[in-house]
Design an enzyme around this catalytic site. Sequence first.
Site, PDB file in Angstrom:
ATOM      1  N   CYS A 113     101.518  36.440  98.930  1.00  0.00           N
ATOM      2  CA  CYS A 113     102.562  36.181  99.912  1.00  0.00           C
ATOM      3  C   CYS A 113     102.037  36.449 101.160  1.00  0.00           C
ATOM      4  O   CYS A 113     102.841  36.112 102.233  1.00  0.00           O
ATOM      5  CB  CYS A 113     103.471  36.908  99.317  1.00  0.00           C
ATOM      6  N   HIS A 249     108.565  39.351 105.516  1.00  0.00           N
ATOM      7  CA  HIS A 249     108.456  38.453 104.205  1.00  0.00           C
ATOM      8  C   HIS A 249     109.520  38.694 103.400  1.00  0.00           C
ATOM      9  O   HIS A 249     110.183  39.791 103.626  1.00  0.00           O
ATOM     10  CB  HIS A 249     107.187  39.090 103.387  1.00  0.00           C
ATOM     11  N   ASN A 279     111.905  34.047  97.055  1.00  0.00           N
ATOM     12  CA  ASN A 279     110.857  34.100  97.402  1.00  0.00           C
ATOM     13  C   ASN A 279     109.687  33.194  97.568  1.00  0.00           C
ATOM     14  O   ASN A 279     109.291  32.711  96.234  1.00  0.00           O
ATOM     15  CB  ASN A 279     109.943  35.570  96.649  1.00  0.00           C
TER      16      ASN A 279
HETATM   17  N1  ACO Z   1     118.400  39.223  84.775  1.00  0.00           N
HETATM   18  C1  ACO Z   1     119.238  40.201  84.174  1.00  0.00           C
HETATM   19  N2  ACO Z   1     118.642  41.217  83.771  1.00  0.00           N
HETATM   20  C2  ACO Z   1     117.290  41.492  84.124  1.00  0.00           C
HETATM   21  C3  ACO Z   1     116.469  40.654  84.753  1.00  0.00           C
HETATM   22  C4  ACO Z   1     117.286  39.312  85.110  1.00  0.00           C
HETATM   23  N3  ACO Z   1     116.742  38.355  85.628  1.00  0.00           N
HETATM   24  N4  ACO Z   1     115.077  40.817  84.875  1.00  0.00           N
HETATM   25  C5  ACO Z   1     114.897  42.178  84.333  1.00  0.00           C
HETATM   26  N5  ACO Z   1     116.371  42.621  83.919  1.00  0.00           N
HETATM   27  C6  ACO Z   1     116.846  43.747  83.211  1.00  0.00           C
HETATM   28  C7  ACO Z   1     115.442  44.407  82.599  1.00  0.00           C
HETATM   29  O1  ACO Z   1     115.085  43.976  81.130  1.00  0.00           O
HETATM   30  C8  ACO Z   1     116.094  45.916  82.234  1.00  0.00           C
HETATM   31  O2  ACO Z   1     116.755  45.873  81.255  1.00  0.00           O
HETATM   32  P1  ACO Z   1     116.827  47.231  80.660  1.00  0.00           P
HETATM   33  O3  ACO Z   1     117.210  48.436  81.339  1.00  0.00           O
HETATM   34  O4  ACO Z   1     117.572  47.217  79.265  1.00  0.00           O
HETATM   35  O5  ACO Z   1     115.320  47.632  79.753  1.00  0.00           O
HETATM   36  C9  ACO Z   1     116.748  46.047  83.533  1.00  0.00           C
HETATM   37  O6  ACO Z   1     117.285  44.518  83.973  1.00  0.00           O
HETATM   38  C10 ACO Z   1     116.179  46.637  84.852  1.00  0.00           C
HETATM   39  O7  ACO Z   1     114.867  46.048  85.050  1.00  0.00           O
HETATM   40  P2  ACO Z   1     114.092  46.601  86.211  1.00  0.00           P
HETATM   41  O8  ACO Z   1     112.772  45.683  86.201  1.00  0.00           O
HETATM   42  O9  ACO Z   1     113.955  48.277  86.069  1.00  0.00           O
HETATM   43  O10 ACO Z   1     114.903  46.261  87.607  1.00  0.00           O
HETATM   44  P3  ACO Z   1     114.457  46.677  88.868  1.00  0.00           P
HETATM   45  O11 ACO Z   1     115.706  47.535  89.461  1.00  0.00           O
HETATM   46  O12 ACO Z   1     113.040  47.374  89.135  1.00  0.00           O
HETATM   47  O13 ACO Z   1     114.626  45.066  89.693  1.00  0.00           O
HETATM   48  C11 ACO Z   1     112.914  43.846  90.617  1.00  0.00           C
HETATM   49  C12 ACO Z   1     113.631  44.349  89.463  1.00  0.00           C
HETATM   50  C13 ACO Z   1     114.160  43.152  91.640  1.00  0.00           C
HETATM   51  C14 ACO Z   1     111.735  42.978  90.372  1.00  0.00           C
HETATM   52  C15 ACO Z   1     112.252  45.070  91.653  1.00  0.00           C
HETATM   53  O14 ACO Z   1     111.386  45.723  90.636  1.00  0.00           O
HETATM   54  C16 ACO Z   1     111.813  44.653  92.708  1.00  0.00           C
HETATM   55  O15 ACO Z   1     112.300  44.565  93.758  1.00  0.00           O
HETATM   56  N6  ACO Z   1     110.325  44.616  92.676  1.00  0.00           N
HETATM   57  C17 ACO Z   1     109.616  44.532  94.251  1.00  0.00           C
HETATM   58  C18 ACO Z   1     108.791  43.415  93.933  1.00  0.00           C
HETATM   59  C19 ACO Z   1     109.420  42.225  94.289  1.00  0.00           C
HETATM   60  O16 ACO Z   1     110.375  42.019  94.737  1.00  0.00           O
HETATM   61  N7  ACO Z   1     108.446  41.219  94.302  1.00  0.00           N
HETATM   62  C20 ACO Z   1     108.661  39.759  94.624  1.00  0.00           C
HETATM   63  C21 ACO Z   1     107.683  39.292  94.374  1.00  0.00           C
HETATM   64  S1  ACO Z   1     106.203  39.881  94.604  1.00  0.00           S
HETATM   65  C22 ACO Z   1     105.616  39.460  96.068  1.00  0.00           C
HETATM   66  O17 ACO Z   1     106.296  39.125  96.972  1.00  0.00           O
HETATM   67  C23 ACO Z   1     104.187  39.896  96.495  1.00  0.00           C
END
Ligand code: ACO
Length: 364
Positions: A113, A249, A279
């Site tokens: 990215c 980004h 993204n």
């Molecule tokens: N829909 C519904 N539920 C979901 C989904 C979905 N699409 N994806 C995950 N869940 C569930 C999981 O299974 C989990 O369930 P559980 O509690 O029963 O086990 C729950 O939601 C929480 O999952 P987490 O992974 O802990 O969710 P989190 O709050 O961390 O959010 C996210 C996930 C948005 C990806 C977050 O970690 C984040 O913002 N990460 C930053 C990285 C990022 O945004 N990367 C983007 C691309 S990378 C880049 O640009 C380089």
Amino acid sequence: MKLAFAEVTGWGKCVPPAIMTNHDLATFMETSDEWIRTRTGIEERRVSAVGTSAMATVAARNALAAADLDPAEIDLIIVGTCTPDEIIPNVASKVQQDLGAKNAAAFDLNAACSSFFYAMHFATSSIRIGMHKKVLIIGAERLTRILDWTKRESAVLFGDGAGAMVLEATDKEVGLLSSKVSCDADARDVLSLDFGMSFDRYQFDGVMPFNFEGQEIFKRAVKGMSAAVEGVFKETGLAVDDIDVLIPHQANKRLIDFLAKMCKVPEEKTMINIQKYGNTSSATLPIAYCEALETGMVKPGDSIISAVFGGGLTCGAGLIVWGDRVTPLQNNQMELEQGADQSALDLILPLFEGSKKAWEARGK
Ligand code: ACO
């Protein structure tokens, strides 16, 4: 040797016509509009029916139109991408061919990215030391082809698109005036797609494991981007009050909010379009710049901070001082001609079914 500066004289984007909303996603995977919006800020994303180079070429044509340049004047093309149409030859050579930019050297750059910002960093350096005069930099991705559509934790985050800028040598003190790029290689594995030369193609069963450790990426991205932004402040002597606009980004609205708080930039001066495109990896930054210009957010002479992160984990941040012109010299709103007759679901459902079958065949 007199150092020049590298002014952004052209900008253009290409967003494919097919739109996939969160509600569309919820028709075939266990997710909801509410979950995706509240965790990420994303409402919809685009799905391309054509390859990365086709989107890159449209974005490039728009950037050249904005700068009113003949393609033959460009002496270097850099395409930031992790989703090239082919491994060899590169996307940049296809763009060179399609534009007729016959005097340009052409190469691709992969910092995930962060690729577009890396391209801007190196293109600016080469202009500043006089090695190039007019450089076309592009960020273009067709991520929807490499996602595993059975994995809701990553599939809902990404989309397709392209954006481009023309950088030209100038004596005016504008353009990327300070930039920091880095790589936290200890975190190489937190975002990875195992599909390359290490892959046994004769054993390939259709599963492309996409490793995505969301929370770890989040933590590392905050650390890396903060350090890069602080590095830029230190080098330039810039204070938070001096920043006019933040163009980051677009990976997650919560990460953008964090940066805005750190830079003390209010929401109306922070470019946010993640709700429309998700993204798009290397394309988020140039698309965001285009829309910040189109909406009048960027004014002549503005000091803009950009910050990025991507697989690797690569990071970067920079200060861009905008020049006098915030409007394109020629119409820069050309669009992709192909793909308007196919819906996003038409394009994605076969990929979802294919992945599901491949995992089932593996017994998972
Ligand atoms: N829909 C519904 N539920 C979901 C989904 C979905 N699409 N994806 C995950 N869940 C569930 C999981 O299974 C989990 O369930 P559980 O509690 O029963 O086990 C729950 O939601 C929480 O999952 P987490 O992974 O802990 O969710 P989190 O709050 O961390 O959010 C996210 C996930 C948005 C990806 C977050 O970690 C984040 O913002 N990460 C930053 C990285 C990022 O945004 N990367 C983007 C691309 S990378 C880049 O640009 C380089």
